[in-house]
Design a protein around this motif. Structure first.
Motif, PDB file in Angstrom:
ATOM      1  N   TYR A  22      32.749 -36.968  86.444  1.00  0.00           N
ATOM      2  CA  TYR A  22      32.339 -37.707  85.655  1.00  0.00           C
ATOM      3  C   TYR A  22      31.066 -38.505  86.323  1.00  0.00           C
ATOM      4  O   TYR A  22      30.048 -38.643  85.565  1.00  0.00           O
ATOM      5  CB  TYR A  22      33.214 -38.740  85.008  1.00  0.00           C
ATOM      6  CG  TYR A  22      34.069 -38.226  84.003  1.00  0.00           C
ATOM      7  CD1 TYR A  22      34.147 -36.732  83.521  1.00  0.00           C
ATOM      8  CD2 TYR A  22      35.252 -38.835  83.568  1.00  0.00           C
ATOM      9  CE1 TYR A  22      34.903 -36.341  82.479  1.00  0.00           C
ATOM     10  CE2 TYR A  22      36.089 -38.639  82.572  1.00  0.00           C
ATOM     11  CZ  TYR A  22      35.918 -37.127  82.036  1.00  0.00           C
ATOM     12  OH  TYR A  22      36.932 -36.696  81.234  1.00  0.00           O
ATOM     13  N   ILE A  52      34.334 -43.774  77.225  1.00  0.00           N
ATOM     14  CA  ILE A  52      34.455 -42.272  77.625  1.00  0.00           C
ATOM     15  C   ILE A  52      35.265 -41.315  76.874  1.00  0.00           C
ATOM     16  O   ILE A  52      34.858 -40.445  76.309  1.00  0.00           O
ATOM     17  CB  ILE A  52      34.063 -42.068  79.023  1.00  0.00           C
ATOM     18  CG1 ILE A  52      32.577 -42.366  79.492  1.00  0.00           C
ATOM     19  CG2 ILE A  52      34.203 -40.511  79.370  1.00  0.00           C
ATOM     20  CD1 ILE A  52      32.363 -42.616  81.093  1.00  0.00           C
ATOM     21  N   GLU A  53      36.394 -41.845  77.115  1.00  0.00           N
ATOM     22  CA  GLU A  53      37.509 -40.665  76.639  1.00  0.00           C
ATOM     23  C   GLU A  53      37.388 -40.918  75.057  1.00  0.00           C
ATOM     24  O   GLU A  53      37.968 -39.897  74.580  1.00  0.00           O
ATOM     25  CB  GLU A  53      38.975 -41.266  77.445  1.00  0.00           C
ATOM     26  CG  GLU A  53      38.958 -41.110  78.759  1.00  0.00           C
ATOM     27  CD  GLU A  53      38.691 -39.506  79.158  1.00  0.00           C
ATOM     28  OE1 GLU A  53      39.505 -38.682  78.540  1.00  0.00           O
ATOM     29  OE2 GLU A  53      37.860 -39.403  79.731  1.00  0.00           O
ATOM     30  N   LYS A  56      34.827 -38.805  74.179  1.00  0.00           N
ATOM     31  CA  LYS A  56      35.314 -37.366  74.323  1.00  0.00           C
ATOM     32  C   LYS A  56      36.127 -36.856  73.104  1.00  0.00           C
ATOM     33  O   LYS A  56      35.994 -35.848  72.510  1.00  0.00           O
ATOM     34  CB  LYS A  56      35.954 -37.195  75.571  1.00  0.00           C
ATOM     35  CG  LYS A  56      35.358 -35.876  76.455  1.00  0.00           C
ATOM     36  CD  LYS A  56      35.498 -36.140  77.768  1.00  0.00           C
ATOM     37  CE  LYS A  56      36.759 -36.432  78.397  1.00  0.00           C
ATOM     38  NZ  LYS A  56      37.892 -35.176  78.208  1.00  0.00           N
ATOM     39  N   GLN A  61      30.137 -34.081  73.781  1.00  0.00           N
ATOM     40  CA  GLN A  61      30.152 -33.231  75.150  1.00  0.00           C
ATOM     41  C   GLN A  61      29.706 -34.384  76.128  1.00  0.00           C
ATOM     42  O   GLN A  61      29.027 -35.448  75.974  1.00  0.00           O
ATOM     43  CB  GLN A  61      29.443 -32.335  75.113  1.00  0.00           C
ATOM     44  CG  GLN A  61      29.926 -31.037  74.142  1.00  0.00           C
ATOM     45  CD  GLN A  61      28.872 -29.981  74.186  1.00  0.00           C
ATOM     46  OE1 GLN A  61      27.862 -29.823  74.790  1.00  0.00           O
ATOM     47  NE2 GLN A  61      29.203 -28.760  73.435  1.00  0.00           N
ATOM     48  N   ILE A  62      30.130 -33.946  77.363  1.00  0.00           N
ATOM     49  CA  ILE A  62      29.765 -34.731  78.487  1.00  0.00           C
ATOM     50  C   ILE A  62      28.276 -35.259  78.495  1.00  0.00           C
ATOM     51  O   ILE A  62      27.897 -36.334  78.751  1.00  0.00           O
ATOM     52  CB  ILE A  62      30.222 -34.116  80.081  1.00  0.00           C
ATOM     53  CG1 ILE A  62      31.522 -33.565  80.090  1.00  0.00           C
ATOM     54  CG2 ILE A  62      29.551 -34.954  81.037  1.00  0.00           C
ATOM     55  CD1 ILE A  62      32.538 -34.675  80.388  1.00  0.00           C
ATOM     56  N   ILE A  65      27.729 -37.742  76.025  1.00  0.00           N
ATOM     57  CA  ILE A  65      28.080 -39.011  76.550  1.00  0.00           C
ATOM     58  C   ILE A  65      26.931 -39.774  77.457  1.00  0.00           C
ATOM     59  O   ILE A  65      26.677 -40.767  77.551  1.00  0.00           O
ATOM     60  CB  ILE A  65      29.410 -39.080  77.084  1.00  0.00           C
ATOM     61  CG1 ILE A  65      30.219 -38.710  75.920  1.00  0.00           C
ATOM     62  CG2 ILE A  65      29.816 -40.373  77.701  1.00  0.00           C
ATOM     63  CD1 ILE A  65      31.781 -38.186  76.294  1.00  0.00           C
TER      64      ILE A  65
ATOM     65  N   THR B 103      40.763 -43.487  67.984  1.00  0.00           N
ATOM     66  CA  THR B 103      39.143 -43.085  68.129  1.00  0.00           C
ATOM     67  C   THR B 103      38.293 -43.596  67.039  1.00  0.00           C
ATOM     68  O   THR B 103      37.115 -44.233  67.257  1.00  0.00           O
ATOM     69  CB  THR B 103      39.014 -41.624  68.581  1.00  0.00           C
ATOM     70  OG1 THR B 103      39.709 -41.290  69.438  1.00  0.00           O
ATOM     71  CG2 THR B 103      37.604 -41.257  68.597  1.00  0.00           C
ATOM     72  N   GLN B 154      43.350 -39.638  74.014  1.00  0.00           N
ATOM     73  CA  GLN B 154      43.554 -38.341  74.333  1.00  0.00           C
ATOM     74  C   GLN B 154      44.474 -37.324  73.525  1.00  0.00           C
ATOM     75  O   GLN B 154      45.503 -37.863  73.073  1.00  0.00           O
ATOM     76  CB  GLN B 154      43.984 -38.294  75.755  1.00  0.00           C
ATOM     77  CG  GLN B 154      42.856 -38.788  76.872  1.00  0.00           C
ATOM     78  CD  GLN B 154      43.182 -38.908  78.091  1.00  0.00           C
ATOM     79  OE1 GLN B 154      44.444 -38.991  78.198  1.00  0.00           O
ATOM     80  NE2 GLN B 154      42.581 -38.795  79.113  1.00  0.00           N
TER      81      GLN B 154
END
Lengths: 162, 162
Positions: A22, A52-53, A56, A61-62, A65, B103, B154
DNA sequence: GTTTCCCTTAAAGTTAACTTTAAATTTTAA
DNA sequence: TTAAAATTTAAAGTTAACTTTAAGGGAAAC
């Protein structure tokens, strides 16, 4: 309070190599380093990780973010774009929840079906059950499922964020 | 009623190569072939595809779905195992929905935050808002988010189905 | 002091689920 | 009957998000 990468890994459940990944991808630009180049995480970094989580989990997507973090760093001129990002993602997640509820309906029906199959000893026996033997709740579920399309259980999450 | 792969692709929104890929992986063992080896889909095959997409949405991998289809072909001796599969997946999806609702809480808060930031002209101004200026609903959301762990957004979906 | 962790990086490897390509065949329309 | 469109297969390519490996460095336990 300062944490090593091992502490953070334990606290968050994310493997240390994932945290380094990350960082490498630009998701953790606020993490400081000590003398030997060792990362020193703060509580604010743990909050970033939580965000971030969440992002996600919302389907970003990364790289999307990272885009958000870059916008954050740019400051107040990017408020509009960041706002739009959150509204878009909110809509995606609302659709995902709806899709998952359709999936849950299908699974609830199948659970009932296999409860009956186990009780009656065969799948065929359940199929031959007269409507009057099927609980109202299950009959409604079945009707709803029959109205579903393939796409109603698919996720919409992937969106060009921006 | 018989359909070509192109018809099914149009009906379901799944690309024809994806349907061939599913077939190759053993997910469509009931699809018949015409003289020249061309697939002839029936309405029951469309129902199978709907189930496949639901199971996929529930977090099952292709190989797990194949396992289910193999069990189905084996007949009534596998009722218990199939039943367990659906119960396990139902639990996974229930957890996924809960995670997505967390979320969504985060995103709802962020949407409010950036609405305010846009209105007040800066992120700092929102952070400096006295509690009394924050709607009760948002304050509760904020408190809930602060209690969240990284893991609460998650997904748990990935499970050794069996 | 030294051994043992834990940390660092870069780079290569993994995995799932497609997607694309190429070459051949079959079906459909003119 | 022939040209175009759709189908077939096998095999190679793609992508994202890690995960693993290798090689090395610094601090803490004994």
């Amino acid at each position: 309070m300062l944490y090593t990468i091992g502490d953070v890994s334990e606290k968050t459940g994310l493997p240390a190599p994932t945290l380094r990944y990350y960082d490498k991808e630009g998701l953790l630009p606020f993490v400081n380093r000590g003398n030997g180049g060792i990362r020193k995480f703060q509580d604010t970094d743990l909050e970033w990780l939580r965000l971030i989580e969440c992002l996600k989990a919302s389907g970003l997507q990364i790289k999307d973010i990272k885009r958000y973090i870059d916008l954050f760093i740019q400051g107040d001129t990017t408020i509009q774009e960041r706002r739009k990002m959150f509204y878009d993602q909110k809509e995606c997640v609302e659709e995902d929840i709806k899709a998952l509820q359709n999936t849950l309906d299908m699974l609830t029906y199948k659970c009932w079906f296999y409860d009956m199959a186990l009780e009656l000893g065969s799948v065929e026996a359940v199929k031959n059950l007269p409507d009057s033997e099927i609980p109202e709740k299950i009959r409604k579920l079945k009707a709803k499922i029959n109205r579903m399309h393939v796409s109603s259980c698919q996720k919409k999450s992937i969106v060009k964020a921006g």
